[in-house]
Design a protein around this motif. Sequence first.
Motif, PDB file in Angstrom:
ATOM      1  N   GLN A 191       0.948  -1.232   0.065  1.00 22.68           N
ATOM      2  CA  GLN A 191       0.189   0.078   0.043  1.00 22.68           C
ATOM      3  C   GLN A 191       1.017   1.233   0.041  1.00 22.68           C
ATOM      4  OE1 GLN A 191      -2.779  -0.200   3.004  1.00 22.68           O
ATOM      5  NE2 GLN A 191      -4.468   0.135   1.981  1.00 22.68           N
ATOM      6  N   THR A 192       1.887   1.355   0.738  1.00 22.93           N
ATOM      7  CA  THR A 192       2.673   2.479   0.956  1.00 22.93           C
ATOM      8  C   THR A 192       3.913   2.529  -0.384  1.00 22.93           C
ATOM      9  OG1 THR A 192       4.050   1.294   2.418  1.00 22.93           O
ATOM     10  CG2 THR A 192       2.780   2.844   3.292  1.00 22.93           C
ATOM     11  N   ASP A 193       3.943   1.437  -0.972  1.00 26.30           N
ATOM     12  CA  ASP A 193       5.149   1.438  -2.268  1.00 26.30           C
ATOM     13  C   ASP A 193       4.262   1.947  -3.270  1.00 26.30           C
ATOM     14  OD1 ASP A 193       7.173   0.692  -0.665  1.00 26.30           O
ATOM     15  OD2 ASP A 193       7.188  -1.446  -1.339  1.00 26.30           O
ATOM     16  N   THR A 194       3.096   1.288  -3.642  1.00 23.71           N
ATOM     17  CA  THR A 194       2.463   1.604  -4.800  1.00 23.71           C
ATOM     18  C   THR A 194       1.247   2.557  -4.890  1.00 23.71           C
ATOM     19  OG1 THR A 194       1.088  -0.211  -4.716  1.00 23.71           O
ATOM     20  CG2 THR A 194       3.383  -0.693  -5.701  1.00 23.71           C
ATOM     21  N   GLY A 195       0.776   2.618  -3.501  1.00 22.80           N
ATOM     22  CA  GLY A 195      -0.555   3.490  -3.394  1.00 22.80           C
ATOM     23  C   GLY A 195      -1.691   2.729  -3.897  1.00 22.80           C
ATOM     24  N   ALA A 196      -1.632   1.502  -4.487  1.00 21.90           N
ATOM     25  CA  ALA A 196      -3.091   0.623  -4.667  1.00 21.90           C
ATOM     26  C   ALA A 196      -3.655   0.041  -3.652  1.00 21.90           C
ATOM     27  CB  ALA A 196      -2.560  -0.277  -5.792  1.00 21.90           C
ATOM     28  N   ASN A 197      -4.552   0.051  -3.367  1.00 27.71           N
ATOM     29  CA  ASN A 197      -5.387  -0.858  -2.395  1.00 27.71           C
ATOM     30  C   ASN A 197      -5.491  -2.340  -2.801  1.00 27.71           C
ATOM     31  OD1 ASN A 197      -5.783   0.877  -0.268  1.00 27.71           O
ATOM     32  ND2 ASN A 197      -7.851   0.788  -0.276  1.00 27.71           N
ATOM     33  N   ASN A 198      -5.307  -2.721  -3.992  1.00 28.42           N
ATOM     34  CA  ASN A 198      -5.512  -3.958  -4.345  1.00 28.42           C
ATOM     35  C   ASN A 198      -4.275  -4.490  -4.354  1.00 28.42           C
ATOM     36  OD1 ASN A 198      -6.092  -6.369  -5.683  1.00 28.42           O
ATOM     37  ND2 ASN A 198      -7.347  -5.508  -7.246  1.00 28.42           N
ATOM     38  N   SER A 234      -1.279  -4.447  -7.703  1.00 31.78           N
ATOM     39  CA  SER A 234       0.339  -3.760  -7.409  1.00 31.78           C
ATOM     40  C   SER A 234       1.312  -4.860  -7.616  1.00 31.78           C
ATOM     41  CB  SER A 234       0.302  -3.310  -6.091  1.00 31.78           C
ATOM     42  OG  SER A 234       0.157  -4.401  -5.083  1.00 31.78           O
ATOM     43  N   ASP A 256       3.181  -3.576 -10.944  1.00 33.26           N
ATOM     44  CA  ASP A 256       4.273  -2.991 -10.403  1.00 33.26           C
ATOM     45  C   ASP A 256       5.609  -3.774 -10.026  1.00 33.26           C
ATOM     46  OD1 ASP A 256       5.907  -1.428  -8.765  1.00 33.26           O
ATOM     47  OD2 ASP A 256       4.397   0.103  -8.970  1.00 33.26           O
ATOM     48  N   HIS A 279      -6.994  -0.915  -9.542  1.00 35.69           N
ATOM     49  CA  HIS A 279      -6.006  -0.806  -8.706  1.00 35.69           C
ATOM     50  C   HIS A 279      -6.821  -0.855  -7.185  1.00 35.69           C
ATOM     51  CE1 HIS A 279      -7.440   3.013  -9.997  1.00 35.69           C
ATOM     52  NE2 HIS A 279      -6.985   3.463  -8.757  1.00 35.69           N
ATOM     53  N   LEU A 280      -8.349  -0.746  -7.252  1.00 36.83           N
ATOM     54  CA  LEU A 280      -8.985  -0.824  -5.843  1.00 36.83           C
ATOM     55  C   LEU A 280      -9.833  -2.079  -5.659  1.00 36.83           C
ATOM     56  CD1 LEU A 280     -10.630   2.826  -6.384  1.00 36.83           C
ATOM     57  CD2 LEU A 280      -8.591   2.251  -5.030  1.00 36.83           C
ATOM     58  N   PHE A 306       9.637   0.051 -15.547  1.00 35.80           N
ATOM     59  CA  PHE A 306       8.667  -0.055 -15.022  1.00 35.80           C
ATOM     60  C   PHE A 306       8.454   0.626 -13.345  1.00 35.80           C
ATOM     61  CE2 PHE A 306       7.543  -3.953 -17.682  1.00 35.80           C
ATOM     62  CZ  PHE A 306       6.070  -3.557 -17.883  1.00 35.80           C
ATOM     63  N   ASN A 346       7.179   3.118 -10.513  1.00 39.57           N
ATOM     64  CA  ASN A 346       6.087   3.740 -10.314  1.00 39.57           C
ATOM     65  C   ASN A 346       6.411   5.269 -10.162  1.00 39.57           C
ATOM     66  OD1 ASN A 346       3.461   4.390 -10.031  1.00 39.57           O
ATOM     67  ND2 ASN A 346       2.968   2.510  -8.828  1.00 39.57           N
ATOM     68  N   VAL A 401       3.706   8.035  -7.975  1.00 41.09           N
ATOM     69  CA  VAL A 401       3.090   7.556  -6.603  1.00 41.09           C
ATOM     70  C   VAL A 401       4.006   8.637  -5.601  1.00 41.09           C
ATOM     71  CG1 VAL A 401       3.860   6.181  -4.549  1.00 41.09           C
ATOM     72  CG2 VAL A 401       2.266   5.337  -6.271  1.00 41.09           C
ATOM     73  N   THR A 405      -1.905  10.242  -5.219  1.00 38.13           N
ATOM     74  CA  THR A 405      -2.213  10.183  -3.748  1.00 38.13           C
ATOM     75  C   THR A 405      -2.026   8.905  -3.251  1.00 38.13           C
ATOM     76  OG1 THR A 405      -4.420   9.992  -3.884  1.00 38.13           O
ATOM     77  CG2 THR A 405      -3.573  12.217  -3.443  1.00 38.13           C
ATOM     78  N   VAL A 406      -1.460   8.587  -1.852  1.00 39.89           N
ATOM     79  CA  VAL A 406      -1.106   7.387  -1.092  1.00 39.89           C
ATOM     80  C   VAL A 406      -2.219   7.321  -0.316  1.00 39.89           C
ATOM     81  CG1 VAL A 406       0.452   6.014  -0.038  1.00 39.89           C
ATOM     82  CG2 VAL A 406       1.243   7.435  -1.884  1.00 39.89           C
ATOM     83  N   PRO A 407      -2.948   5.787  -0.269  1.00 38.16           N
ATOM     84  CA  PRO A 407      -4.032   5.936   0.791  1.00 38.16           C
ATOM     85  C   PRO A 407      -3.689   5.543   2.211  1.00 38.16           C
ATOM     86  CG  PRO A 407      -3.717   3.977  -0.485  1.00 38.16           C
ATOM     87  CD  PRO A 407      -3.008   4.802  -1.287  1.00 38.16           C
ATOM     88  N   ALA A 430      -2.309   5.079  -6.827  1.00 36.45           N
ATOM     89  CA  ALA A 430      -1.675   4.198  -7.187  1.00 36.45           C
ATOM     90  C   ALA A 430      -0.692   4.474  -8.553  1.00 36.45           C
ATOM     91  CB  ALA A 430      -2.739   2.859  -7.718  1.00 36.45           C
ATOM     92  N   ILE A 438       0.006   2.542 -12.348  1.00 39.85           N
ATOM     93  CA  ILE A 438      -1.024   1.420 -12.482  1.00 39.85           C
ATOM     94  C   ILE A 438      -2.247   1.614 -13.049  1.00 39.85           C
ATOM     95  CG2 ILE A 438      -2.133  -0.503 -11.163  1.00 39.85           C
ATOM     96  CD1 ILE A 438       0.011  -0.365  -9.214  1.00 39.85           C
TER      97      ILE A 438
END
Lengths: 90, 157
Positions: free
Chosen positions: A46-53, A57, A61, B31-32, B95, B97, B100, B108-110, B122, B125
């Motif tokens: 989550q912190t590396d790629t920012g993707a919740n899934n 990621s 990624d 990505h969600l 590749f 990212n 981010v 933004t980062v969640p 994300a 992605i």
Amino acid sequence: MEKRSIAAILSFSVVAVFFMFTVLLIHPFGNPVSTEMDDDIISNAQTDTGANNAVTSVVFDYRGFDTLGEATVLFTAVAGVVMLFRRIKK
Amino acid sequence: MSGMSKIVKTITSISIPFILIYGLYVIAHGHLTPGGGFQGGAIFASGLVMVLVAYGSVWTMEKIKEKNLTMLESLGAFCFILIAFLGLVFGTVFFNNYLVGSNSIFGTVPAAGSGLADINTAGVIPLMNFAVGLKVIAGLFAIVLVMAYAISKKEEK
């Protein structure tokens, strides 16, 4: 019975016995031997790629090269099929 | 008159927008939520194949040329590799990212931990999802369309 079918049955049973022993030696489900990479990805994705899934990621990624290969396989398949079924103009 | 009966055509016309929108939703939210470019592209292409079955391949080939489909597929592949190479330019490696944490689009980062995140996360992605989705839509539909057209031409003549 023919010699061919006896040979087929014999070879099949030998291979089947080997497969059975392999199945008995498989590690039990749900207890992986080494979990370092799984834990790292689960805790940091989550912190590396920012993707919740986390799966996405990994696919796009961490293992981007794998997706590039998949896309290349699809591209080659489409190119082959379109070339095979193309209309030949006279 | 090619294609299937009037009932099938009407039902297809009613249900096709929902299928296509669902496919685009799966691509855009890759990505969600579960799914992504490949899966959403397969859903979208299945909807297009339903149109192909209902209206016949000759009608569909008149509307959408296979040349345009292969061009779209190549465009998707090119965008995918271009985004990957931009990681080499703006970031550190292939590749990478690079979006981010920046304040640009999808930057933004969640918050860590399970929970909801908005779509503006994300990094690259979602862009890669769109590129792969375009590629899968055009590729799968091109395969089915070309094969169906090759069979139908023989039957009608």
